[in-house]
Design an enzyme around this catalytic site. Structure first.
Site, PDB file in Angstrom:
ATOM      1  CG  HIS A  71      -0.824   1.066   6.985  1.00  0.00           C
ATOM      2  ND1 HIS A  71      -1.822   1.292   6.063  1.00  0.00           N
ATOM      3  CD2 HIS A  71       0.182   0.467   6.294  1.00  0.00           C
ATOM      4  CE1 HIS A  71      -1.448   0.840   4.876  1.00  0.00           C
ATOM      5  NE2 HIS A  71      -0.227   0.347   4.987  1.00  0.00           N
ATOM      6  CB  SER A  84       1.973   0.519   2.441  1.00  0.00           C
ATOM      7  OG  SER A  84       1.915  -0.369   3.512  1.00  0.00           O
ATOM      8  CB  ALA A  85       5.983  -2.176   1.796  1.00  0.00           C
ATOM      9  N   GLY A 108       2.853  -3.874   0.421  1.00  0.00           N
ATOM     10  CA  GLY A 108       2.825  -5.322   0.575  1.00  0.00           C
ATOM     11  C   GLY A 108       3.710  -5.679   1.750  1.00  0.00           C
ATOM     12  CD  GLU A 144      -4.458   3.222   6.808  1.00  0.00           C
ATOM     13  OE1 GLU A 144      -5.052   2.373   6.133  1.00  0.00           O
ATOM     14  OE2 GLU A 144      -3.219   3.399   6.756  1.00  0.00           O
TER      15      GLU A 144
END
Length: 244
Positions: free
Chosen positions: A156, A119-120, A86, A191
């Site tokens: 990413h 991700s985050a 997020g 990715e």
């Protein structure tokens, strides 16, 4: 220390986390309850339910840390911790306000709890937030994050596209700018890739094209899934903060 750091949680044509199902199941072997940290998104209950639906298929219960009366105590008792993706600025600010950066780091490094990030959540495993792709929608007290690895990660990661009409900086150019001000390597995770740490061993995995390692004053180095990146764990625990 046991870490699983995913570049992304969703892949085209796949359900949430499904592209990494096997490595997640192996990473969480023996875990019956997972503590999930949903602070990177605004809908904490909905986000936790999404994670719970996936983990149910692995026979693992999920508890959202936001439901705990004492989040720090919950972190200190967790069998395993998963920090989802997020907005990383909102995530870090929430962790800092609740005293969870220290609590989670201690549980993982000293208590032996497996850590998983996407991700985050992968950004949170780095010394600082500085190689995130996110917009600073809120201001954390500092950029210092969990420091579970001594290098930076750019989830990413996108390669430059010569055919693109976009005139802004490429990801490669932005990381080069970061290295002009900070003396620490940055691993660009494409990715579908992830890092897995077990003790002093760090391996690159995934279903995609691997990763690029950026170091100040040197050409970027390509690594394919299966590469041993354990040498990155020998860096100092904190890099040189040339700017604040």
């Amino acid at each position: 220390m046991k870490l699983l750091l995913l570049s992304n949680s969703s892949a085209p044509g796949r359900e949430y986390l499904d592209h990494a199902r096997e490595v997640i199941a192996d990473h969480l072997t023996g875990v019956s309850e997972l503590l999930f940290v949903p602070y990177a998104l605004a809908d904490h209950d909905g986000y936790t339910a999404k994670v719970a639906a996936f983990m149910d298929g692995l026979g693992i219960r999920v508890r959202g840390i936001h439901t705990a009366d004492d989040p720090r105590a919950a972190a200190g008792e967790a069998q395993a911790v998963f920090i989802g993706g997020g907005n990383s600025f909102r995530l870090l600010k929430s962790l800092q306000e609740r005293g969870l950066t220290e609590a989670i780091a201690h549980r993982v490094t000293e208590g032996g709890a497996p850590y998983m990030g996407s991700s985050a959540g992968t950004n949170m495993a780095c010394p600082t937030l500085r190689t995130t792709n996110d917009m600073p929608i809120v201001q954390p007290a500092s950029f210092d994050s969990l420091g579970l690895v001594p290098f930076q990660i750019n989830p990413h990661y996108l390669d430059p596209d010569p055919a693109s009409a976009h005139m802004g900086e490429t990801r490669e150019e932005r990381l080069a700018q970061f290295l002009e001000e900070n003396d620490v390597p940055v691993l660009g995770l494409r990715e579908g890739t992830w890092l897995r740490r077990t003790g002093g061993t760090l391996e690159l995995g995934g279903i995609a094209a691997g990763a690029r390692l950026f170091t100040a004053g040197a050409e970027a180095v390509e690594y394919a899934p299966g590469a041993d990146l354990s040498h990155l764990l020998t860096l100092p625990a904190r890099f040189d903060h040339r700017t604040v």
